[in-house]
Design a protein around this motif. Sequence first.
Motif, PDB file in Angstrom:
ATOM      1  N   ARG A   1       4.586  -9.344 -13.523  1.00 24.94           N
ATOM      2  CA  ARG A   1       4.548  -9.589 -12.075  1.00 24.94           C
ATOM      3  C   ARG A   1       4.171  -8.342 -11.286  1.00 24.94           C
ATOM      4  O   ARG A   1       4.121  -8.381 -10.062  1.00 24.94           O
ATOM      5  N   PHE A   2       3.884  -7.244 -11.979  1.00 26.36           N
ATOM      6  CA  PHE A   2       3.543  -5.989 -11.301  1.00 26.36           C
ATOM      7  C   PHE A   2       2.184  -5.482 -11.748  1.00 26.36           C
ATOM      8  O   PHE A   2       1.856  -5.503 -12.940  1.00 26.36           O
ATOM      9  N   GLU A   3       1.397  -5.034 -10.768  1.00 27.05           N
ATOM     10  CA  GLU A   3       0.095  -4.428 -11.073  1.00 27.05           C
ATOM     11  C   GLU A   3      -0.092  -3.197 -10.200  1.00 27.05           C
ATOM     12  O   GLU A   3       0.195  -3.216  -8.995  1.00 27.05           O
ATOM     13  N   PHE A   4      -0.568  -2.130 -10.808  1.00 30.11           N
ATOM     14  CA  PHE A   4      -0.885  -0.909 -10.072  1.00 30.11           C
ATOM     15  C   PHE A   4      -2.392  -0.720 -10.013  1.00 30.11           C
ATOM     16  O   PHE A   4      -3.079  -0.810 -11.038  1.00 30.11           O
ATOM     17  N   VAL A   5      -2.914  -0.479  -8.810  1.00 29.77           N
ATOM     18  CA  VAL A   5      -4.334  -0.194  -8.613  1.00 29.77           C
ATOM     19  C   VAL A   5      -4.455   1.203  -8.020  1.00 29.77           C
ATOM     20  O   VAL A   5      -3.908   1.484  -6.950  1.00 29.77           O
ATOM     21  N   ASN A   6      -5.166   2.068  -8.729  1.00 28.69           N
ATOM     22  CA  ASN A   6      -5.391   3.433  -8.251  1.00 28.69           C
ATOM     23  C   ASN A   6      -6.616   3.432  -7.352  1.00 28.69           C
ATOM     24  O   ASN A   6      -7.755   3.307  -7.812  1.00 28.69           O
ATOM     25  N   GLY A   7      -6.380   3.535  -6.052  1.00 25.07           N
ATOM     26  CA  GLY A   7      -7.486   3.512  -5.100  1.00 25.07           C
ATOM     27  C   GLY A   7      -6.986   3.731  -3.688  1.00 25.07           C
ATOM     28  O   GLY A   7      -5.782   3.784  -3.437  1.00 25.07           O
ATOM     29  N   SER A   8      -7.933   3.853  -2.769  1.00 23.03           N
ATOM     30  CA  SER A   8      -7.602   4.213  -1.390  1.00 23.03           C
ATOM     31  C   SER A   8      -7.832   3.060  -0.429  1.00 23.03           C
ATOM     32  O   SER A   8      -8.760   2.250  -0.605  1.00 23.03           O
ATOM     33  N   ILE A   9      -7.000   2.996   0.612  1.00 24.10           N
ATOM     34  CA  ILE A   9      -7.193   1.998   1.657  1.00 24.10           C
ATOM     35  C   ILE A   9      -8.444   2.289   2.474  1.00 24.10           C
ATOM     36  O   ILE A   9      -8.894   1.428   3.236  1.00 24.10           O
ATOM     37  N   THR A  10      -9.033   3.465   2.305  1.00 27.71           N
ATOM     38  CA  THR A  10     -10.293   3.771   2.992  1.00 27.71           C
ATOM     39  C   THR A  10     -11.489   3.132   2.297  1.00 27.71           C
ATOM     40  O   THR A  10     -12.594   3.149   2.834  1.00 27.71           O
TER      41      THR A  10
ATOM     42  N   THR B   1       0.850  -1.182   0.000  1.00 26.76           N
ATOM     43  CA  THR B   1       0.000   0.000   0.000  1.00 26.76           C
ATOM     44  C   THR B   1       0.890   1.237   0.000  1.00 26.76           C
ATOM     45  O   THR B   1       1.978   1.232   0.571  1.00 26.76           O
ATOM     46  N   GLY B   2       0.427   2.291  -0.667  1.00 33.24           N
ATOM     47  CA  GLY B   2       1.279   3.467  -0.790  1.00 33.24           C
ATOM     48  C   GLY B   2       2.509   3.199  -1.634  1.00 33.24           C
ATOM     49  O   GLY B   2       3.527   3.885  -1.515  1.00 33.24           O
ATOM     50  N   GLY B   3       2.415   2.238  -2.514  1.00 31.83           N
ATOM     51  CA  GLY B   3       3.573   1.785  -3.277  1.00 31.83           C
ATOM     52  C   GLY B   3       3.996   2.696  -4.409  1.00 31.83           C
ATOM     53  O   GLY B   3       5.016   2.434  -5.053  1.00 31.83           O
ATOM     54  N   ALA B   4       3.244   3.772  -4.643  1.00 28.41           N
ATOM     55  CA  ALA B   4       3.699   4.766  -5.618  1.00 28.41           C
ATOM     56  C   ALA B   4       4.531   5.849  -4.944  1.00 28.41           C
ATOM     57  O   ALA B   4       5.140   6.675  -5.631  1.00 28.41           O
ATOM     58  N   GLY B   5       4.565   5.836  -3.633  1.00 26.27           N
ATOM     59  CA  GLY B   5       5.316   6.829  -2.884  1.00 26.27           C
ATOM     60  C   GLY B   5       6.779   6.467  -2.747  1.00 26.27           C
ATOM     61  O   GLY B   5       7.259   5.466  -3.295  1.00 26.27           O
TER      62      GLY B   5
ATOM     63  N   THR C   1       5.660 -11.382  -6.944  1.00 30.41           N
ATOM     64  CA  THR C   1       4.586 -10.699  -7.660  1.00 30.41           C
ATOM     65  C   THR C   1       4.039  -9.596  -6.767  1.00 30.41           C
ATOM     66  O   THR C   1       3.691  -9.854  -5.609  1.00 30.41           O
ATOM     67  N   VAL C   2       3.965  -8.381  -7.296  1.00 27.97           N
ATOM     68  CA  VAL C   2       3.657  -7.217  -6.470  1.00 27.97           C
ATOM     69  C   VAL C   2       2.440  -6.474  -7.007  1.00 27.97           C
ATOM     70  O   VAL C   2       2.371  -6.148  -8.199  1.00 27.97           O
ATOM     71  N   THR C   3       1.496  -6.221  -6.106  1.00 26.70           N
ATOM     72  CA  THR C   3       0.373  -5.335  -6.391  1.00 26.70           C
ATOM     73  C   THR C   3       0.562  -4.067  -5.563  1.00 26.70           C
ATOM     74  O   THR C   3       0.755  -4.141  -4.343  1.00 26.70           O
ATOM     75  N   VAL C   4       0.513  -2.929  -6.214  1.00 29.01           N
ATOM     76  CA  VAL C   4       0.603  -1.641  -5.520  1.00 29.01           C
ATOM     77  C   VAL C   4      -0.771  -1.000  -5.500  1.00 29.01           C
ATOM     78  O   VAL C   4      -1.448  -0.905  -6.525  1.00 29.01           O
ATOM     79  N   LEU C   5      -1.187  -0.575  -4.299  1.00 29.37           N
ATOM     80  CA  LEU C   5      -2.428   0.177  -4.128  1.00 29.37           C
ATOM     81  C   LEU C   5      -2.059   1.572  -3.657  1.00 29.37           C
ATOM     82  O   LEU C   5      -1.432   1.723  -2.602  1.00 29.37           O
ATOM     83  N   ASP C   6      -2.435   2.583  -4.434  1.00 22.17           N
ATOM     84  CA  ASP C   6      -2.086   3.956  -4.082  1.00 22.17           C
ATOM     85  C   ASP C   6      -3.131   4.898  -4.659  1.00 22.17           C
ATOM     86  O   ASP C   6      -3.546   4.740  -5.809  1.00 22.17           O
ATOM     87  N   VAL C   7      -3.530   5.879  -3.874  1.00 25.66           N
ATOM     88  CA  VAL C   7      -4.575   6.809  -4.293  1.00 25.66           C
ATOM     89  C   VAL C   7      -4.009   7.989  -5.087  1.00 25.66           C
ATOM     90  O   VAL C   7      -4.765   8.811  -5.619  1.00 25.66           O
ATOM     91  N   MET C   8      -2.683   8.100  -5.170  1.00 27.63           N
ATOM     92  CA  MET C   8      -2.023   9.183  -5.910  1.00 27.63           C
ATOM     93  C   MET C   8      -2.460  10.559  -5.408  1.00 27.63           C
ATOM     94  O   MET C   8      -2.729  11.478  -6.176  1.00 27.63           O
ATOM     95  N   ASP C   9      -2.517  10.709  -4.111  1.00 29.24           N
ATOM     96  CA  ASP C   9      -2.866  11.981  -3.485  1.00 29.24           C
ATOM     97  C   ASP C   9      -1.831  13.041  -3.872  1.00 29.24           C
ATOM     98  O   ASP C   9      -0.635  12.816  -3.744  1.00 29.24           O
ATOM     99  N   PRO C  10      -2.278  14.215  -4.335  1.00 29.19           N
ATOM    100  CA  PRO C  10      -1.323  15.263  -4.733  1.00 29.19           C
ATOM    101  C   PRO C  10      -0.740  16.009  -3.534  1.00 29.19           C
ATOM    102  O   PRO C  10      -0.575  17.232  -3.572  1.00 29.19           O
ATOM    103  N   TYR C  11      -0.423  15.281  -2.473  1.00 26.27           N
ATOM    104  CA  TYR C  11       0.249  15.876  -1.315  1.00 26.27           C
ATOM    105  C   TYR C  11       1.595  16.450  -1.748  1.00 26.27           C
ATOM    106  O   TYR C  11       2.080  17.423  -1.199  1.00 26.27           O
ATOM    107  N   TYR C  12       2.211  15.809  -2.729  1.00 24.04           N
ATOM    108  CA  TYR C  12       3.351  16.381  -3.442  1.00 24.04           C
ATOM    109  C   TYR C  12       3.216  15.961  -4.897  1.00 24.04           C
ATOM    110  O   TYR C  12       2.271  15.257  -5.268  1.00 24.04           O
ATOM    111  N   ASP C  13       4.124  16.392  -5.751  1.00 25.84           N
ATOM    112  CA  ASP C  13       4.057  16.208  -7.196  1.00 25.84           C
ATOM    113  C   ASP C  13       3.740  14.764  -7.586  1.00 25.84           C
ATOM    114  O   ASP C  13       4.545  13.859  -7.368  1.00 25.84           O
ATOM    115  N   THR C  14       2.574  14.552  -8.170  1.00 29.28           N
ATOM    116  CA  THR C  14       2.193  13.196  -8.562  1.00 29.28           C
ATOM    117  C   THR C  14       3.033  12.683  -9.732  1.00 29.28           C
ATOM    118  O   THR C  14       3.071  11.482  -9.995  1.00 29.28           O
TER     119      THR C  14
END
Length: 327
Positions: free
Chosen positions: A56-65, A6-10, A26-39
């Motif tokens: 082996r890599f997947e990105f999911v744009n979404g929130s842990i909430t 989680t937060g794997g785009a950070g 195999t890695v799944t990244v979940l990240d909401v891409m919050d513009p807290y800093y430069d996305t």
Amino acid sequence: MNVLVTGGAGFIGSHIAEGLLEEGHTVTVLDVMDPYYDTGIKERNVELCRELGDERFEFVNGSITDEELVRDIIASRDIDYIYHQAAQAGVRTSVENPKKPHEINTTGLLNLLQAAADHGVERFVNASSSSVYGEMEYLPYDEDHQNVPQSPYGVTKLAAEHYCRVWTDVYDLPTVSLRYFTVYGPRMRPNMAITNFTSRCLNGKPPVIYGDGQQTRDFTYIDDIVGANLTLLETDAADGEAMNIGSTGNITIEELAEHIIDETGADVGLEYNDAKEADARHTHADVSKANELIGYEPSTSIREGVSQFVDWYRDNREWYEPLVLNS
């Protein structure tokens, strides 16, 4: 092994994801891409992982909430390990808006813990922070030091540690919390002191120090953080525990700024401004518990790490440099 970061785009999360991919997982990244800093920095992090991991890599744009999304990812991808790095970061930001870090850092964490327990995840590694200590009684901080957080952010991180411990004790979910001490390195958040000082020096501006500059920090190089996390794939030690992950020593902010001036060759002095609310005066980690439980030994001193970062910054300045420097 199937791993969710989680937060794997950070900053930290993407380095952990890279380390996992390099080891063949195999890695799944979940990240909401919050513009807290430069996305744009986060997007580059994702692309680096995609190039490294391919199928082996997947990105999911979404929130842990999003509880339903969290459950679907863990169940449908048969997740074995979770590295939980997602958070609303920032001590100062949490003072201005305490509800947002509570929603993400506490409620979001509970969504993950419950789904992980329900689906038999093998281990849950939680990113905690030195902010759980708060007011200093003695240095270096060991894990027996009092926990009196001085910011809403610190409170959420301490609460997360307790929730992890309870999920281990009550729900049989193996968890470990790693208390990071000011992590830095390539692709770090551009609003951190080391990046800000480097940016200003390379643009002929003096570093701005908030306070008298005698406050100290235990800065931890990203490679040491990744090493500690990946070690937890190889051992079942430390279940239910929280432990410090720090560096080889600490440094005053004034000394840090002077070292960056030397490394950049900038012909500038230092500027001083008012101290920031809720910032700790000193931090320094006793890592003996982590050494005993998982063999953790930090390998990069702050001066070595800053030198490496300045070199990396020069090579990547075109895309990485913050768009706006402090005046």
